[in-house]
Design a protein around this motif. Structure first.
Motif, PDB file in Angstrom:
ATOM      1  N   SER A  53       0.792  -1.222   0.000  1.00 55.62           N
ATOM      2  CA  SER A  53       0.000   0.000   0.000  1.00 55.62           C
ATOM      3  C   SER A  53       0.828   1.278   0.000  1.00 55.62           C
ATOM      4  N   PRO A  60      -5.133   3.151   1.143  1.00 56.69           N
ATOM      5  CA  PRO A  60      -6.361   2.972   1.927  1.00 56.69           C
ATOM      6  C   PRO A  60      -6.213   3.589   3.313  1.00 56.69           C
ATOM      7  N   GLU A  61      -7.338   3.960   3.900  1.00 54.12           N
ATOM      8  CA  GLU A  61      -7.313   4.650   5.201  1.00 54.12           C
ATOM      9  C   GLU A  61      -6.603   3.840   6.272  1.00 54.12           C
ATOM     10  N   TRP A  62      -6.777   2.505   6.247  1.00 53.88           N
ATOM     11  CA  TRP A  62      -6.167   1.674   7.278  1.00 53.88           C
ATOM     12  C   TRP A  62      -4.643   1.759   7.256  1.00 53.88           C
TER      13      TRP A  62
END
Length: 291
Positions: free
Chosen positions: A32, A203-205
């Motif tokens: 990511s 992604p936010e995570w």
């Protein structure tokens, strides 16, 4: 065990739990975020969390005359962190944490080469034992070039050893907060520069993982400082190898990693070598092995 040593032991175990957890977060965001971007975010979070403490103390921790040693510590510390996270993404958490923990074995060698310090016989024995353990884990055959994670982790251990020597010098005149401020400040600037062009959406995570790693980085530094307020490095330094146990648990439970027999044998040898190095380096001619 004296109460002070017991307290120091608890703090150092918690410190290396935080340190090992950083590699877990780094492994999770493998696809990511780039290593550079992840590391920049980690240092930025830690620096922002530190600022209120610096401001509360009205900046009295900022004056320093040790700029070049702060820079040396920062460059080696940042490099070690980058290699640590990269290794966690390339190989197992156990191998990563074992090889990063070769620092107590590298420190006497560096002290001999660059500081011309005497190396006690017990430490030479530790170096040999640790080296054998490293060879068992790294398995230096042709396959190492297809998965260089172990070499990257070993490089992190070597670079971190240089960092600890710089910290050992800074400890003579600089407070822990002074060291931490300049370390994180340099980290934010340097990692921000090398991350230019590598910023990408994630992604936010993944950003929550970055926040968690920043908290762990700050917690590791403060818990380690706290540990050595209660006990000397040679009294509790060996407990840093608890990180290997934490890494094994994380690896098996979270990433379904399998632990090879040679990894177990090599880990035992590296840990034994590290323990002997820590306890054998109590001579005044050698710097502290962990800071």
């Amino acid at each position: 065990m004296r109460r002070s040593i017991l307290t120091g032991t608890i703090f150092i175990i918690l410190a290396f739990l935080a340190n090992t957890t950083q590699s877990v977060f780094g492994k999770y965001v493998d696809k990511s975020l780039s290593v550079e971007m992840f590391s920049f975010g980690t240092f930025l979070v830690a620096f922002i969390l530190l600022l209120p403490i610096i401001l509360f103390r009205k900046g009295r921790d900022l004056p320093t005359e040790q700029g070049r040693y702060h820079l040396l510590r920062a460059v080696t510390g940042i490099t070690g962190f980058l290699l640590f996270i990269a290794a966690a993404q390339l190989t197992t958490l156990v191998d990563t944490n074992v090889l990063v923990n070769t620092t107590p074995i590298f420190i006497p060698i560096l002290a001999l080469l660059f500081l011309h310090q005497h190396i006690p016989r017990a430490v030479w024995i530790a170096i040999i034992i640790g080296f054998v353990g490293v060879v068992v884990i790294v398995r230096p055959d042709a396959s190492i070039f297809s998965n260089p994670g172990n070499l990257v982790a070993l490089g992190a251990g070597l670079v971190t050893a240089i960092e600890f020597l710089a910290v050992n010098h800074l400890d003579k005149t600089e407070s822990p907060l002074t060291q931490l401020f300049y370390f994180l400040l340099c980290g934010v600037v340097v990692l921000g520069l090398i991350s230019i062009g590598k910023f990408n959406s994630a992604p936010e995570w993944a950003y929550w993982m970055m926040l968690g790693t920043g908290l762990c980085l700050l917690a590791f530094q403060f818990l380690l400082i706290k540990a050595y307020q209660f006990a000397k490095p040679h009294e509790i330094g060996a407990f840093q190898y608890i990180s290997v146990v934490f890494a094994a648990i994380y690896g098996v439970v979270l990433f379904k990693e399998t632990i090879q027999l040679e990894t177990i044998v090599g880990a035992i040898l590296v840990c034994v070598g590290g323990v002997i190095s820590i306890t054998g380096s109590t001579s005044k001619s050698l710097p502290k092995t962990v800071s």
